[in-house]
Every structure is written in structure tokens, then in C-alpha cells.
Design a protein around this motif. Structure first.
Motif, PDB file in Angstrom:
ATOM      1  N   TYR A   1       0.918  -0.979  -0.002  1.00  0.00           N
ATOM      2  CA  TYR A   1       0.047   0.020  -0.027  1.00  0.00           C
ATOM      3  C   TYR A   1       0.901   1.250  -0.060  1.00  0.00           C
ATOM      4  O   TYR A   1       1.890   1.305   0.543  1.00  0.00           O
ATOM      5  CB  TYR A   1      -1.117  -0.038   1.334  1.00  0.00           C
ATOM      6  CG  TYR A   1      -2.174  -0.714   1.212  1.00  0.00           C
ATOM      7  CD1 TYR A   1      -2.210  -2.117   1.304  1.00  0.00           C
ATOM      8  CD2 TYR A   1      -3.276  -0.195   0.895  1.00  0.00           C
ATOM      9  CE1 TYR A   1      -3.269  -2.900   1.188  1.00  0.00           C
ATOM     10  CE2 TYR A   1      -4.325  -0.940   0.577  1.00  0.00           C
ATOM     11  CZ  TYR A   1      -4.314  -2.281   0.946  1.00  0.00           C
ATOM     12  OH  TYR A   1      -5.466  -3.212   0.656  1.00  0.00           O
TER      13      TYR A   1
ATOM     14  N   GLN B   1       0.745   5.716   0.574  1.00  0.00           N
ATOM     15  CA  GLN B   1       0.206   6.911   0.888  1.00  0.00           C
ATOM     16  C   GLN B   1       1.095   7.923   0.559  1.00  0.00           C
ATOM     17  O   GLN B   1       2.216   8.175   1.095  1.00  0.00           O
ATOM     18  CB  GLN B   1      -0.092   6.693   2.386  1.00  0.00           C
ATOM     19  CG  GLN B   1      -1.045   7.848   3.194  1.00  0.00           C
ATOM     20  CD  GLN B   1      -1.348   7.630   4.210  1.00  0.00           C
ATOM     21  OE1 GLN B   1      -0.745   7.103   5.211  1.00  0.00           O
ATOM     22  NE2 GLN B   1      -2.549   8.247   4.665  1.00  0.00           N
TER      23      GLN B   1
ATOM     24  N   ARG C   1      -5.261   9.633   0.757  1.00  0.00           N
ATOM     25  CA  ARG C   1      -5.506   8.325   1.483  1.00  0.00           C
ATOM     26  C   ARG C   1      -4.650   7.083   1.289  1.00  0.00           C
ATOM     27  O   ARG C   1      -3.996   7.116   0.151  1.00  0.00           O
ATOM     28  CB  ARG C   1      -7.072   7.979   1.350  1.00  0.00           C
ATOM     29  CG  ARG C   1      -7.381   7.628  -0.081  1.00  0.00           C
ATOM     30  CD  ARG C   1      -8.958   7.283  -0.487  1.00  0.00           C
ATOM     31  NE  ARG C   1      -9.649   8.751  -0.375  1.00  0.00           N
ATOM     32  CZ  ARG C   1     -10.873   8.928   0.137  1.00  0.00           C
ATOM     33  NH1 ARG C   1     -11.639   7.671   0.313  1.00  0.00           N
ATOM     34  NH2 ARG C   1     -11.269  10.120   0.204  1.00  0.00           N
ATOM     35  N   LEU C   2      -4.629   6.283   2.073  1.00  0.00           N
ATOM     36  CA  LEU C   2      -3.908   4.943   1.899  1.00  0.00           C
ATOM     37  C   LEU C   2      -4.709   4.142   0.541  1.00  0.00           C
ATOM     38  O   LEU C   2      -5.903   4.149   0.456  1.00  0.00           O
ATOM     39  CB  LEU C   2      -4.234   4.081   3.100  1.00  0.00           C
ATOM     40  CG  LEU C   2      -3.302   3.084   3.387  1.00  0.00           C
ATOM     41  CD1 LEU C   2      -1.898   3.264   3.280  1.00  0.00           C
ATOM     42  CD2 LEU C   2      -3.590   2.082   4.551  1.00  0.00           C
TER      43      LEU C   2
ATOM     44  N   TYR D   1       3.531   0.745   2.810  1.00  0.00           N
ATOM     45  CA  TYR D   1       3.140  -0.289   3.757  1.00  0.00           C
ATOM     46  C   TYR D   1       3.159  -1.569   2.984  1.00  0.00           C
ATOM     47  O   TYR D   1       2.398  -1.661   2.180  1.00  0.00           O
ATOM     48  CB  TYR D   1       2.271   0.101   4.350  1.00  0.00           C
ATOM     49  CG  TYR D   1       2.017   1.378   5.194  1.00  0.00           C
ATOM     50  CD1 TYR D   1       1.568   2.540   4.574  1.00  0.00           C
ATOM     51  CD2 TYR D   1       2.419   1.293   6.474  1.00  0.00           C
ATOM     52  CE1 TYR D   1       1.556   4.000   5.487  1.00  0.00           C
ATOM     53  CE2 TYR D   1       2.412   2.573   7.397  1.00  0.00           C
ATOM     54  CZ  TYR D   1       2.211   3.693   6.741  1.00  0.00           C
ATOM     55  OH  TYR D   1       2.037   4.940   7.458  1.00  0.00           O
TER      56      TYR D   1
ATOM     57  N   GLY E   1       5.851   0.611   7.998  1.00  0.00           N
ATOM     58  CA  GLY E   1       5.928   1.508   6.870  1.00  0.00           C
ATOM     59  C   GLY E   1       7.227   1.933   6.660  1.00  0.00           C
ATOM     60  O   GLY E   1       8.316   1.934   7.627  1.00  0.00           O
TER      61      GLY E   1
ATOM     62  N   GLN F   1      -4.241   4.010  13.543  1.00  0.00           N
ATOM     63  CA  GLN F   1      -2.966   3.978  12.865  1.00  0.00           C
ATOM     64  C   GLN F   1      -2.327   5.289  14.130  1.00  0.00           C
ATOM     65  O   GLN F   1      -2.592   6.389  13.801  1.00  0.00           O
ATOM     66  CB  GLN F   1      -2.954   4.525  11.382  1.00  0.00           C
ATOM     67  CG  GLN F   1      -1.449   4.882  10.947  1.00  0.00           C
ATOM     68  CD  GLN F   1      -1.570   5.023   9.485  1.00  0.00           C
ATOM     69  OE1 GLN F   1      -2.540   5.485   9.073  1.00  0.00           O
ATOM     70  NE2 GLN F   1      -0.034   4.869   9.209  1.00  0.00           N
TER      71      GLN F   1
END
Lengths: 108, 114
Positions: A36, A38, A43-44, A86, A101, B37
Motif C-alpha cells: 500500500y 500513501q 488516503r492509503l 506499507y 511502513g 494508526q
């Protein structure tokens, strides 16, 4: 235990140089692996998943079951690649376990 | 398609208070998951809702609870807030048990507990 390890918190790479973001996982079974990304103020979002074997934005990742690794690679870094990345695994698609991350910083 | 929407985007609460965060899934999705998170960490799975029931739960105390409504939207409730609950709370939506499923994330709700 299910775990994803990203050993580098920060990786700085010059523009045009190769990029490799490391990821190791711990899982007894055959999980699905993801990367993933960001970008700043966004947004992710899913970058790629191992089952699709796609190359997205020039990035690829190969699943190595023997080494339990899923490193993310790109042959030539671009400034727009600067972001937080990530690595993640999912025992099933509907629950995701993320690593902490790696911030990729592309130097001009 | 607005994708996954969350509200509020930012909020500040005092220790001991309660908070409710809201999420609307992407159109066509029926499953909502919540993640916490903390600063400098990856998202951690809190729980998942499908058919208005909690289907899976991560390692979070009972102070964290949720709800899913018939229109698939969801709420995350946190009671007796602690300073350590300060984090970005992400909502993710998907289609339950669909092959090749892609999970979409919202922009998150920033919670600060003082």
C-alpha cells in the motif's frame, strides 16, 4: 504469529537510481501479500498485490516463500515516488496486517 | 462515486470522554473494517462488520465498539478515552469474501485526546 516487518523507517534514493523497499512476513499458511502507498495528503491506497503479478507505476514485487519476503522494487526512481509505503498481508482479503511502513524520499 | 467517506476529519476530546466516528462505505460494498494508526505506526485492525454484526476483532479492549447500519454505514465508538487513543482512525470498505477483493480506505478521522 502473524507479523510484517519493514526494517527501514526511511529510505533516501537519488532520482534515477534503483529502489528496493524490504518486507519480511511471518505467517503459517499462504497469505495474500500487498503493498500500500500513501502519498502526501492522500488516503492509503493499494499499490499492488502478489496474486495479480502486475507492475504498477513501474513497481514490482516478488513473493519469495522460502525467505518469506515480498520486497518492492523499481529500476529507476522518480520524484513522484516519494511517499509512505506499507507492506501488508491478509489471511483473507477482509483483514489486513500492516508493517510499520517505510518513508521513501527521492532526492533530486 | 465518493468512495469511502469518514466524519469528522478532526476532533479533540478529553480523557474519560466518549467519541463516535462515522463511515460510509464505497457504493456497492457491504463490509466495513476499522483500523487505528498511531503516529509512526502502520494501521492496526480493530474490527470488521458485515450484515450488521462484528465478524472479526483485533487486539483492542472492549472500550472499542462498533455498529453497522442496514445501509452498510458504520460507527466506531470509543469509551473512557485514554491519551494513548490519540491516532488516525481509518475506515475501509470491501465486498465480503469476494475473490480478488480490493479494499478501499477513507481519509481517516484524526482523534486527539488531551
Amino acid at each position: 504469529a502473524q507479523r510484517v516487518t519493514q526494517p527501514e523507517k526511511l529510505l533516501s534514493v537519488f532520482k534515477g537510481a534503483p529502489v528496493e523497499l524490504k518486507c519480511n512476513y511471518s505467517y503459517s499458511g499462504s497469505p495474500e501479500l500487498f503493498w500500500y502507498v500513501q502519498y502526501s495528503r492522500q488516503r492509503l491506497q493499494l499499490l499492488l498485490r502478489h496474486i495479480s503479478r502486475e507492475s504498477i507505476k513501474g513497481f514490482t514485487a516478488d513473493l519469495n516463500k522460502g525467505e518469506t519476503s515480498f520486497h518492492l522494487k523499481k529500476p529507476f526512481a522518480q520524484e513522484e515516488d516519494s511517499a509512505m509505503y506499507y507492506c501488508a498481508l491478509s489471511p483473507r482479503d477482509d483483514k489486513i496486517i500492516f508493517g510499520k511502513g517505510t518513508r521513501l524520499h527521492i532526492l533530486p | 462515486d465518493a468512495g469511502v467517506t469518514q466524519s469528522p476529519t478532526h476532533l479533540i476530546k478529553t480523557r474519560g470522554q466518549q467519541v463516535t466516528l462515522r463511515c460510509s462505505p464505497k457504493s456497492g460494498h457491504d463490509t466495513v473494517s476499522w483500523y487505528q494508526q498511531a503516529l509512526g505506526q502502520g494501521p492496526q485492525f480493530i474490527f470488521q462488520y458485515y450484515e450488521e454484526e462484528e465478524r472479526q476483532r483485533g487486539n483492542f479492549p472492549d472500550r472499542f465498539s462498533g455498529h453497522q447500519f442496514p445501509n452498510y454505514s458504520s460507527e466506531l465508538n470509543v469509551n473512557a478515552l485514554l491519551l494513548g487513543d490519540s491516532a488516525l482512525y481509518l475506515c475501509a470498505s470491501s465486498l465480503y469474501a469476494a475473490a480478488g477483493n480490493t479494499i478501499y480506505f477513507g481519509e481517516g478521522s484524526w482523534l486527539t485526546v488531551v
